[in-house]
Motif scaffolding. Structure first.
Motif, PDB file in Angstrom:
ATOM      1  N   VAL A  74      13.730 -15.341 -26.082  1.00  0.00           N
ATOM      2  CA  VAL A  74      14.423 -14.298 -25.816  1.00  0.00           C
ATOM      3  C   VAL A  74      13.584 -12.858 -26.408  1.00  0.00           C
ATOM      4  CG1 VAL A  74      16.491 -12.882 -26.258  1.00  0.00           C
ATOM      5  CG2 VAL A  74      16.704 -15.269 -25.370  1.00  0.00           C
ATOM      6  N   ALA A  75      13.275 -13.178 -27.431  1.00  0.00           N
ATOM      7  CA  ALA A  75      12.541 -12.338 -28.586  1.00  0.00           C
ATOM      8  C   ALA A  75      11.075 -12.001 -28.164  1.00  0.00           C
ATOM      9  CB  ALA A  75      12.719 -12.652 -30.127  1.00  0.00           C
ATOM     10  N   GLN A  76      10.874 -11.303 -27.155  1.00  0.00           N
ATOM     11  CA  GLN A  76       9.364 -11.006 -26.553  1.00  0.00           C
ATOM     12  C   GLN A  76       9.502  -9.598 -26.534  1.00  0.00           C
ATOM     13  OE1 GLN A  76       6.456 -12.352 -26.121  1.00  0.00           O
ATOM     14  NE2 GLN A  76       6.848 -14.612 -26.610  1.00  0.00           N
ATOM     15  N   SER A  77       8.959  -8.750 -27.542  1.00  0.00           N
ATOM     16  CA  SER A  77       9.054  -7.365 -27.433  1.00  0.00           C
ATOM     17  C   SER A  77       7.713  -6.930 -26.486  1.00  0.00           C
ATOM     18  CB  SER A  77       8.599  -6.683 -28.754  1.00  0.00           C
ATOM     19  OG  SER A  77       7.339  -7.217 -29.140  1.00  0.00           O
ATOM     20  N   GLY A  78       8.085  -6.008 -25.636  1.00  0.00           N
ATOM     21  CA  GLY A  78       6.936  -5.408 -24.600  1.00  0.00           C
ATOM     22  C   GLY A  78       7.017  -6.582 -23.266  1.00  0.00           C
ATOM     23  N   MET A  79       7.970  -7.353 -23.016  1.00  0.00           N
ATOM     24  CA  MET A  79       7.851  -8.093 -21.950  1.00  0.00           C
ATOM     25  C   MET A  79       8.683  -7.700 -20.773  1.00  0.00           C
ATOM     26  SD  MET A  79       6.216 -10.861 -22.605  1.00  0.00           S
ATOM     27  CE  MET A  79       6.571 -12.194 -21.711  1.00  0.00           C
ATOM     28  N   ASP A  80       8.558  -6.497 -20.570  1.00  0.00           N
ATOM     29  CA  ASP A  80       9.196  -5.860 -19.224  1.00  0.00           C
ATOM     30  C   ASP A  80       8.571  -6.280 -18.036  1.00  0.00           C
ATOM     31  OD1 ASP A  80      10.905  -4.741 -21.095  1.00  0.00           O
ATOM     32  OD2 ASP A  80       9.951  -2.451 -20.713  1.00  0.00           O
ATOM     33  N   ILE A  81       9.435  -6.652 -17.119  1.00  0.00           N
ATOM     34  CA  ILE A  81       8.654  -6.972 -15.522  1.00  0.00           C
ATOM     35  C   ILE A  81       9.161  -6.034 -14.733  1.00  0.00           C
ATOM     36  CG2 ILE A  81       8.761  -8.820 -13.822  1.00  0.00           C
ATOM     37  CD1 ILE A  81       9.988 -10.165 -16.899  1.00  0.00           C
ATOM     38  N   ASP A  82       8.279  -5.321 -13.932  1.00  0.00           N
ATOM     39  CA  ASP A  82       8.609  -4.373 -12.976  1.00  0.00           C
ATOM     40  C   ASP A  82       8.733  -4.991 -11.688  1.00  0.00           C
ATOM     41  OD1 ASP A  82       8.539  -2.105 -14.742  1.00  0.00           O
ATOM     42  OD2 ASP A  82       6.454  -2.135 -14.801  1.00  0.00           O
ATOM     43  N   VAL A  83       9.543  -4.908 -10.913  1.00  0.00           N
ATOM     44  CA  VAL A  83       9.671  -5.596  -9.655  1.00  0.00           C
ATOM     45  C   VAL A  83       9.730  -4.431  -8.508  1.00  0.00           C
ATOM     46  CG1 VAL A  83      11.424  -7.074  -8.235  1.00  0.00           C
ATOM     47  CG2 VAL A  83      11.078  -7.486 -10.877  1.00  0.00           C
ATOM     48  N   PHE A  84       9.055  -4.644  -7.444  1.00  0.00           N
ATOM     49  CA  PHE A  84       9.030  -3.846  -6.317  1.00  0.00           C
ATOM     50  C   PHE A  84       9.171  -4.537  -5.057  1.00  0.00           C
ATOM     51  CE2 PHE A  84       5.864  -2.388  -9.708  1.00  0.00           C
ATOM     52  CZ  PHE A  84       6.155  -1.288 -10.021  1.00  0.00           C
ATOM     53  N   SER A 128       0.852  -1.277   0.094  1.00  0.00           N
ATOM     54  CA  SER A 128      -0.064  -0.255  -0.027  1.00  0.00           C
ATOM     55  C   SER A 128       0.666   1.321   0.000  1.00  0.00           C
ATOM     56  CB  SER A 128      -1.046  -0.005   1.064  1.00  0.00           C
ATOM     57  OG  SER A 128      -1.768  -1.040   1.050  1.00  0.00           O
ATOM     58  N   GLY A 129       2.138   1.218   0.290  1.00  0.00           N
ATOM     59  CA  GLY A 129       2.824   2.251   0.411  1.00  0.00           C
ATOM     60  C   GLY A 129       4.030   2.436  -0.599  1.00  0.00           C
ATOM     61  N   THR A 130       5.097   3.188  -0.425  1.00  0.00           N
ATOM     62  CA  THR A 130       6.120   3.481  -1.454  1.00  0.00           C
ATOM     63  C   THR A 130       7.376   2.127  -1.256  1.00  0.00           C
ATOM     64  OG1 THR A 130       5.728   5.364  -1.427  1.00  0.00           O
ATOM     65  CG2 THR A 130       7.823   4.859  -2.287  1.00  0.00           C
ATOM     66  N   PRO A 131       7.439   1.472  -2.477  1.00  0.00           N
ATOM     67  CA  PRO A 131       8.521   0.456  -2.464  1.00  0.00           C
ATOM     68  C   PRO A 131       9.762   1.017  -1.828  1.00  0.00           C
ATOM     69  CG  PRO A 131       7.961   1.227  -4.459  1.00  0.00           C
ATOM     70  CD  PRO A 131       6.974   1.710  -3.934  1.00  0.00           C
ATOM     71  N   MET A 132      10.466   0.241  -1.159  1.00  0.00           N
ATOM     72  CA  MET A 132      11.966   0.582  -0.701  1.00  0.00           C
ATOM     73  C   MET A 132      12.956   0.236  -1.934  1.00  0.00           C
ATOM     74  SD  MET A 132      12.894  -2.638   1.692  1.00  0.00           S
ATOM     75  CE  MET A 132      14.748  -2.204   1.804  1.00  0.00           C
ATOM     76  N   ARG A 133      12.690  -0.319  -2.864  1.00  0.00           N
ATOM     77  CA  ARG A 133      13.460  -0.575  -4.117  1.00  0.00           C
ATOM     78  C   ARG A 133      12.653  -1.027  -5.310  1.00  0.00           C
ATOM     79  NH1 ARG A 133      16.265   1.165  -0.917  1.00  0.00           N
ATOM     80  NH2 ARG A 133      18.410   0.437  -0.345  1.00  0.00           N
ATOM     81  N   GLN A 134      13.162  -0.616  -6.432  1.00  0.00           N
ATOM     82  CA  GLN A 134      12.190  -0.723  -7.697  1.00  0.00           C
ATOM     83  C   GLN A 134      13.270  -0.758  -8.928  1.00  0.00           C
ATOM     84  OE1 GLN A 134       9.171   2.394  -8.126  1.00  0.00           O
ATOM     85  NE2 GLN A 134       8.564   1.510 -10.300  1.00  0.00           N
ATOM     86  N   PHE A 135      13.139  -1.671  -9.834  1.00  0.00           N
ATOM     87  CA  PHE A 135      13.602  -1.905 -10.908  1.00  0.00           C
ATOM     88  C   PHE A 135      12.868  -2.719 -11.869  1.00  0.00           C
ATOM     89  CE2 PHE A 135      14.994  -5.138  -7.851  1.00  0.00           C
ATOM     90  CZ  PHE A 135      14.787  -6.185  -8.552  1.00  0.00           C
ATOM     91  N   THR A 136      13.460  -2.743 -13.064  1.00  0.00           N
ATOM     92  CA  THR A 136      12.809  -3.375 -14.297  1.00  0.00           C
ATOM     93  C   THR A 136      13.785  -4.395 -15.038  1.00  0.00           C
ATOM     94  OG1 THR A 136      11.307  -1.464 -14.848  1.00  0.00           O
ATOM     95  CG2 THR A 136      11.644  -3.066 -16.355  1.00  0.00           C
ATOM     96  N   ILE A 137      13.097  -5.452 -15.165  1.00  0.00           N
ATOM     97  CA  ILE A 137      13.901  -6.684 -15.996  1.00  0.00           C
ATOM     98  C   ILE A 137      13.376  -6.832 -17.292  1.00  0.00           C
ATOM     99  CG2 ILE A 137      14.250  -9.209 -15.744  1.00  0.00           C
ATOM    100  CD1 ILE A 137      15.868  -7.917 -13.751  1.00  0.00           C
TER     101      ILE A 137
END
Length: 599
Positions: free
Chosen positions: A146-156, A30-39
């Motif tokens: 490997v070839a999957q356009s638009g398959m970004d994964i956001d990690v929080f 519910s709050g702000t994540p302490m870490r955030q990145f994208t794979i």
């Protein structure tokens, strides 16, 4: 004093609302994540990449990892590894995101989710470096692509739910105490007319002496006798207590529920473990007793809108507070136990729809998981009440149409035997056939006939139907149970026959009248609700695989005592005030010609 209690209950309920809001605000996602990145799956797949560092201050702290992706008819699997920077200690875990959809004819379907949440409990404090790698694929193809356009994964990554758990404990305590005080106050509130009369006498003490009945040497005599309280049917209470105790003992011998079950099954010689594991047949006794008692309480009253609404309200007041209290405590303790706290509990309940379904006894209809393990029988009870009211109303209509309802007399609403059997028997016979096709259908349709055999038992008592009709149905059910090796149908038929025979021989008020059985019968509803939450859960926490057999027996006794103590507390706080409040709201109606029944 009553005003102080009402004020105290309101304050506690307000505190529970505030605690619930704070628990929601401090929930991990519910709050702000302490870490955030994208794979990005098309970059560096198959390699561990250092992404971020998280700090853990206390042993056992929890971190929440949430992964989101725009997968479409595809899947993504991420392998995580937390590595402590100084000691090299490693903690692996993984997360999978998959979402599929399509059409079958004109019907759309979907499965999976584009979001997944994992809760990780870290045993040792320190500074941890996060490594992650991933694979992805389309459809059901197991080969990574490997070839999957638009398959970004956001990690929080979020902090753990330590604050949430504290607020949950405050919420549980204030909600339980505040609701119980409010119920007690409502149940013991005197009528307004009684308070006005007391106020009048206090203001004018000589008013009582002015009544025509008063003489100096004779106490005032009431002009009509006070109604005598209805006698209790001791055998029904004793059967209810024995059935509740059988169910409780059964659950301690079931390996899927109790850690103690395997040890207990090895300690006791046969047939004790077998008999204990069949203690769940006590549920069938509850079904028969419910059918008998509901038919008895409704009698032959006219099914007017006013009476039906009053009946539904009283049943709700009688059953809901103890059940909702157990449901709230189950979810709050569940949330305090799970690593993900309230968020994980909410997810495992399938969101707000699952919570509402459990609150209104609809989980077995809509396929939601039950937050209270024994609530499936309560769902069937509620469905039985509604079905009985509907069918009895139809029977009264049919009886009137056949000219046997006495429509010329507005106070005569008798229901003929023909109308009753024509309305109820088709469903009952179909239920018997449906159940015996599988012997495992615990839906309302598959269990209706076990309620109905109790209904017919009361109808035979009240001479609504002939005793021959009841015995034909009960004996046929017992014979079919013997042929099909159906213990449940046999238990229901035997229970109904025992009640009828005891009543006809004058033992319904004396049989099973032992004080301990009557006590268990009085708290049976609360005992049935809380024994898994209190007794079995306590045993599971205390049990160790290397414990001796005497210690296992001690744990069984502890579990039974804890279950009864928890039931007594639930009975005092919620069930007893609910019973009293339900009685106070009883509809005063003369729309009945129910035959007097002598037990």
């Amino acid at each position: 004093m009553a005003g102080i209690k009402q004020l105290l209950s309101v304050c506690l309920l307000l505190l529970s609302i505030i605690a619930g809001f704070c628990a929601f605000r401090t929930a991990p996602v519910s709050g702000t994540p302490m870490r955030q990145f994208t794979i990005r799956p098309n970059e560096h797949l198959g390699e561990f990449l250092p992404k971020t560092i998280i700090h853990v201050a206390h042993p056992g702290d929890t971190r929440t990892v949430r992964c989101e992706s725009t997968v479409d008819n595809a899947w993504v699997n991420l392998d995580f590894r937390l590595e402590e920077t100084t000691t090299g200690r490693s903690i692996p875990f993984n997360a999978n995101v998959s979402y599929y959809h399509g059409n079958i004819g004109t019907e759309a379907w979907e499965s999976g989710s584009r979001v997944t949440t994992q809760f990780l409990e870290i045993p040792e404090p320190g500074e941890y470096c996060v490594f992650v790698k991933g694979t992805t694929g389309q459809g059901n193809d197991p080969e990574p692509m490997v070839a999957q356009s638009g398959m970004d994964i956001d990690v929080f990554i979020y902090n753990g739910p330590q604050q949430t758990r504290a607020w949950l404990l405050i919420l549980a305590g204030s909600l339980v105490i505040g609701t119980s005080i409010l119920l007690w106050t409502l149940a013991h509130r005197r009528p307004q007319s009684s308070r006005r009369e007391e106020q009048r006498l206090n203001e004018n003490p000589t008013a009582a002496l002015a009544t025509p009945q008063h003489r100096d040497d004779v106490l005032p005599v009431p002009t009509w006798p006070a109604p005598a309280p209805p006698s209790r049917l001791a055998m029904l209470d004793g059967m209810r207590g024995a059935a509740a105790l059988a169910v409780v003992c059964c659950h301690f011998f079931v390996p899927e529920l109790s850690s103690l079950a395997t040890t207990l099954n090895s300690i006791f010689p046969d047939p004790i473990p077998t008999l204990a594991q069949h203690g769940d047949l006590g549920v069938e006794v509850f079904f028969v007793l419910s059918g008998f008692v509901i038919a008895f309480s409704i009698g032959n009253r006219r099914m007017s809108g006013r009476y039906v609404a009053n009946f539904a309200l009283r049943r709700s007041i009688r059953l809901d507070p103890p059940y909702l209290a157990t449901l709230a405590l189950s979810m709050l303790l569940w949330a305090a136990y799970l690593p993900g706290g309230l968020t994980e509990c909410y997810q495992q309940s399938l969101g707000w729809r699952g919570v509402l379904a459990n609150s209104f006894y609809l989980q077995n209809i809509f396929g939601f998981p039950s937050s209270v393990g024994v609530a499936w029988t309560l769902c069937l009870e509620i469905q039985f009440y509604l079905a009985y009211i509907g069918l009895f109303s139809l029977a009264q209509f049919v009886s009137g149409a056949l000219g046997s309802g006495g429509q010329d007399d507005r106070r005569d609403f008798s229901t003929s035997q023909t109308a009753l059997l024509a309305t109820f028997l088709p469903l009952s016979i179909a239920s018997v056939i449906w159940w015996n096709c599988s012997l495992a259908d615990f839906s309302f349709f598959g269990t209706w006939h076990r309620f109905f055999v109790g209904v017919m038992c009361y109808w035979a008592f009240s001479q609504r139907i002939t005793s021959v009709g009841f015995f034909v149905f009960a004996v046929a059910l017992a014979a079919l149970a013997i042929h099909s090796h159906d213990l449940r149908g046999g238990t229901a038929a035997t229970t109904a026959i025992l009640i009828y025979v005891a009543g006809r021989t004058g033992h319904l008020s004396t049989a099973l009248s032992a004080s301990w059985l009557q006590y268990l019968g009085r708290i049976s509803y609360s005992l049935y609700l809380v024994h898994l939450l209190v007794g079995v859960s306590l045993v599971n926490m205390l049990y160790r695989s290397d414990q001796s057999k005497p210690m296992a027996l001690c744990l069984l006794v502890i579990g039974l005592v804890a279950s009864i103590a928890g039931a007594e507390l639930m009975y005092r706080l919620f069930e007893l005030p609910s019973v009293r409040l339900s009685r106070k709201m009883k509809c005063r109606t003369t729309e009945t010609i129910a035959s007097p029944v002598s037990f």
